[in-house]
Structures are given as structure tokens and as C-alpha cells.
Write a protein that holds these residues in place. Structure first.
Motif, PDB file in Angstrom:
ATOM      1  N   ARG A 185       1.080   2.734  -2.268  1.00 54.79           N
ATOM      2  CA  ARG A 185       2.474   2.114  -2.740  1.00 54.79           C
ATOM      3  C   ARG A 185       2.498   1.667  -4.245  1.00 54.79           C
ATOM      4  NH1 ARG A 185       1.945  -0.474   2.292  1.00 54.79           N
ATOM      5  NH2 ARG A 185       1.144  -2.369   1.359  1.00 54.79           N
ATOM      6  N   PHE A 186       1.421   1.174  -4.628  1.00 52.53           N
ATOM      7  CA  PHE A 186       1.294   0.694  -5.901  1.00 52.53           C
ATOM      8  C   PHE A 186       1.569   2.118  -6.856  1.00 52.53           C
ATOM      9  CE2 PHE A 186      -1.249   1.213  -9.958  1.00 52.53           C
ATOM     10  CZ  PHE A 186      -0.572   0.166 -10.427  1.00 52.53           C
TER      11      PHE A 186
ATOM     12  N   ALA B  16       3.241   4.825  -6.178  1.00 54.32           N
ATOM     13  CA  ALA B  16       4.405   5.623  -5.726  1.00 54.32           C
ATOM     14  C   ALA B  16       5.538   4.789  -6.636  1.00 54.32           C
ATOM     15  CB  ALA B  16       4.799   5.568  -4.161  1.00 54.32           C
ATOM     16  N   ASP B  17       5.599   3.482  -6.607  1.00 53.72           N
ATOM     17  CA  ASP B  17       6.225   2.537  -7.246  1.00 53.72           C
ATOM     18  C   ASP B  17       6.059   2.565  -8.574  1.00 53.72           C
ATOM     19  OD1 ASP B  17       7.179   1.664  -4.797  1.00 53.72           O
ATOM     20  OD2 ASP B  17       5.921  -0.016  -5.015  1.00 53.72           O
ATOM     21  N   ARG B  18       4.944   2.559  -9.358  1.00 53.22           N
ATOM     22  CA  ARG B  18       4.746   2.498 -10.687  1.00 53.22           C
ATOM     23  C   ARG B  18       4.507   3.780 -11.420  1.00 53.22           C
ATOM     24  NH1 ARG B  18       6.337  -1.913 -12.544  1.00 53.22           N
ATOM     25  NH2 ARG B  18       4.769  -1.652 -14.465  1.00 53.22           N
TER      26      ARG B  18
ATOM     27  N   ASN C 235       0.876  -3.427 -15.376  1.00 58.70           N
ATOM     28  CA  ASN C 235       0.210  -2.599 -14.215  1.00 58.70           C
ATOM     29  C   ASN C 235      -1.158  -3.312 -13.914  1.00 58.70           C
ATOM     30  OD1 ASN C 235       2.240  -0.969 -13.923  1.00 58.70           O
ATOM     31  ND2 ASN C 235       1.281   0.841 -14.601  1.00 58.70           N
TER      32      ASN C 235
END
Length: 378
Positions: free
Chosen positions: A29-30, A32-34, A54
């Protein structure tokens, strides 16, 4: 992921536990989001070569505290948890220096640091507020961990350090170096904590093939208190190197998987002579070989993560030897499938291959780690 044993055979279960699946999903998820390719370029263009935002987010998620024991404020993550995190970060082509600023220095401090040094430094690493890296590599070492010419001369309650370190991983961002040196007993390697702003320390930054910012440092009579010396030496370093090699293998495994998937999708959509080029038998055979290399690498890395303490360093050296060569083969082939565009910054393939070049040679290339494996197996 666990080991299951019986009286007839020793079976290895490569299934992740529920907690490890949740950890994997959190890292994904990290990513995909960043992360996308434009964001990645922007992060590498920042002054430190990665995103401080980050880095803080990784700390908030607990990923920087994962490898440390709970009695020191960590989350008791072991080799399997390290594998899960680094493979997911590898698939996302993440540029934040988890290996260089957490795994390698953190593991060395756990093994060699005094209680006071651990209490002072490790909380800052876990919170993302401190950037610590190892300054060990010297000219002519060629992956020989025992090759150290930097000198440590006692002066009362202080120590004067003189020498040159040609490569410190993500050294541009470091505020503290762990410096190796030889003291009055020239046969013994010692480690000292040296602030990056210490008088007499000169730092010169340079970019590696993957765009990350490493540094070389000159120690021109740098003086540190005698209490800056770590309690252990080369034996602790070999253990920390093994842990870092495992993390590097897992990261390469993630990159290999990402490059393979991107290439497979390209072969399914790119057409020549009115048909997808993935329908050509010769290309199918080559992709099958790359799939086999990736899955064989996965088995070796997972096996190394599950190795017992007695065979740990040997098993990890063997995995590093195989994966380093296999990863570069996968990278080269994926670039060939894409043609000239494969080496450009326009595609993730080129970015992944450059990162593989660095990781494959980090703390030992395929040849040197194979030789180490042979020596340990003898």
C-alpha cells in the motif's frame, strides 16, 4: 513462513503467516500510494537522493523498527519479516535507503554496540530521525572484510582516526558513521562512532549506477572519545553483512518479479507481423528461462531466511552468489525484449536494471560470494 519437521523428513513451508501477509500488504500500500515512475525520479532528484517525507512515513508504519528486538524498542522482526519487506520495496523500486541506514548499521550496533550506544542511537534510527551508515570499504579490498588500513591511535581518553573510506552506502544523508580501523593491535579491527560533522572529516558525494547518493570520506586525524568504540569487531561485521545480503537478495527478488511481469505484459501487447510477439515460440522459451531463474532465486532466498544459526552465513552467501548472477541475467533479457527503450528513463525496466547492478555487487558479487560459500562449505 515457518519450518515443519517430522521423523521422516524436514519439510519447508513457504506460506506466510497471517501477520506476515498483513505486513506485506502494508508495504505494498505504501508503494501504491507513494510511487510511480515520475515520483521516483523526483525523489532521486532531492538533495539526499530520496524523500525525507517517505522516510518519516516508513518510520510511522514501524518498518524502520521492524528488525530490532522489543527490549530495545523494536518490533522483533526476523529474517522472514525482512524478506517480506525488502521484496515488496524491491517490486516498487523504492529508493529510500532501508538497507544502508537501518539493516546494516542497525544489525552491527545490535551485535557490537555497548548498552549505552544502543540506547543512544537505535531509537533515532527507528524513528527516522538519525541516519547512520557503515564506513568500511577501502581501496584494494575487493570485498575482503578484513582489509582495513585506516588507523586508530589512542591519545589519552580519545582516539585519533586517519584513513580513507571509498564507499559509504547512502553516505550523503548520514549524520553518523560507523568507521572501521586498526588500533595498537594491528591484527584487530575496531569500530568507532564518528559524527558526520566531526572536525577533520571530509565527505564527497557521488551517484551510483542506480542514482542513489553514496559518499567517500577522508579522516584527517579525526578525534573521537574512547567511548565511541564499539565492543566487538570483525565477527560482528560478518553477521551484519549476512543479514544485509539477505535483504539485498530479497530486494533483487522483488525487482526481478516486477521486471518479469512488465516484460510479460509488453510481449502480450506488442505486435509484429500482425500477432503479439509473445506468441513467438523463441520468445516464449526465453521467458520460461527467466521465470525459472526468478523462482529458483525465490527458493534460495526463502531457504536462506529459514536457515539455522549454524548454517546461516554460508546459506546466505550461496543465495547471494546465485541471485546476483540470475538477477543481472533477468535484467539484461528484459531490456533486450524491450529494445532501445529498455535502457531509457521512460520505462521502469531501465530503472530496475540499474538498481539490480548496485545490489548484485553490494557486499560481494556473484564470484566473491560463491568463493565464500565454497570455503564455508569445505
Amino acid at each position: 513462513m515457518c519450518l515443519q519437521t517430522s521423523t521422516e523428513a524436514r519439510l519447508v513451508n513457504f506460506d506466510l503467516t497471517e501477520e506476515q501477509v498483513l505486513l506485506k500488504n502494508m508495504v505494498e500500500r505504501f508503494v501504491a500510494d507513494r510511487y510511480d515512475l515520475d515520483q521516483r525520479r523526483a525523489y532521486q532528484a532531492m538533495p539526499l537522493g530520496f524523500s525525507p517525507e517517505n522516510w518519516s512515513m516508513l518510520a510511522e508504519l514501524g518498518l524502520l523498527a521492524l528488525p530490532f528486538p522489543s527490549d530495545l524498542g523494536g518490533l522483533d522482526g526476523g529474517p522472514v519479516e525482512l524478506l517480506v519487506v525488502m521484496e515488496a520495496l524491491g517490486r516498487g523500486l523504492v529508493v529510500e535507503p532501508v538497507l544502508g541506514h537501518v539493516v546494516l548499521p542497525g544489525d552491527l550496533l545490535i551485535r557490537a554496540g555497548t548498552d549505552e550506544q544502543k540506547a543512544e542511537i537505535l531509537p533515532g534510527i527507528m524513528s527516522g530521525e538519525r541516519h547512520v551508515t557503515l564506513a568500511h570499504a577501502e581501496t584494494g579490498a575487493r570485498y575482503n572484510l578484513a582489509h582495513v588500513e585506516t588507523r586508530a591511535a589512542p591519545e589519552g581518553n580519545s582516539v585519533r582516526l586517519t584513513g580513507r573510506k571509498i564507499f559509504t552506502l547512502s553516505g550523503k544523508a548520514a549524520d553518523l558513521f560507523i568507521v572501521s580501523a586498526r588500533g595498537t593491535d594491528s591484527a584487530q579491527i575496531e569500530f568507532y562512532l564518528v559524527p558526520a560533522d566531526a572536525p577533520g572529516l571530509e565527505r564527497r558525494s557521488f551517484r551510483l549506477a542506480d542514482g542513489s547518493l553514496a559518499a567517500e570520506i577522508e579522516l584527517n586525524g579525526v578525534t573521537v572519545p574512547a567511548s565511541a568504540r564499539l565492543a566487538d569487531g570483525l565477527e560482528a561485521l560478518t553477521g551484519a553483512v549476512a543479514t544485509t545480503r539477505l535483504g539485498a537478495c530479497a530486494q533483487m527478488l522483488g525487482i526481478m518479479g516486477s521486471m518479469f511481469d512488465a516484460t510479460l505484459e509488453y510481449l502480450r501487447t506488442r505486435k509484429q507481423f500482425g500477432a503479439p510477439i509473445g506468441s513467438f515460440q523463441a520468445l516464449q522459451h526465453r521467458m520460461a528461462q527467466l521465470y525459472a531463474l526468478t523462482e529458483q532465486s525465490r527458493s534460495l532466498v526463502y531457504g536462506a531466511a529459514l536457515a539455522d544459526e549454524a548454517s546461516r552465513e554460508k546459506t546466505i552467501a550461496g543465495a547471494k552468489a546465485y541471485v546476483s548472477e540470475a538477477a543481472l541475467r533477468v535484467g539484461h533479457e528484459c531490456i533486450q525484449f524491450h529494445g532501445g527503450m529498455g535502457v531509457s528513463d521512460e520505462l521502469a525496466i531501465g530503472h530496475g536494471h540499474k538498481q539490480l547492478l548496485v545490489l548484485a555487487n553490494l557486499l560481494g558479487d556473484a564470484e566473491s560470494t560463491l568463493e565464500e560459500f565454497i570455503q564455508r562449505a569445505a
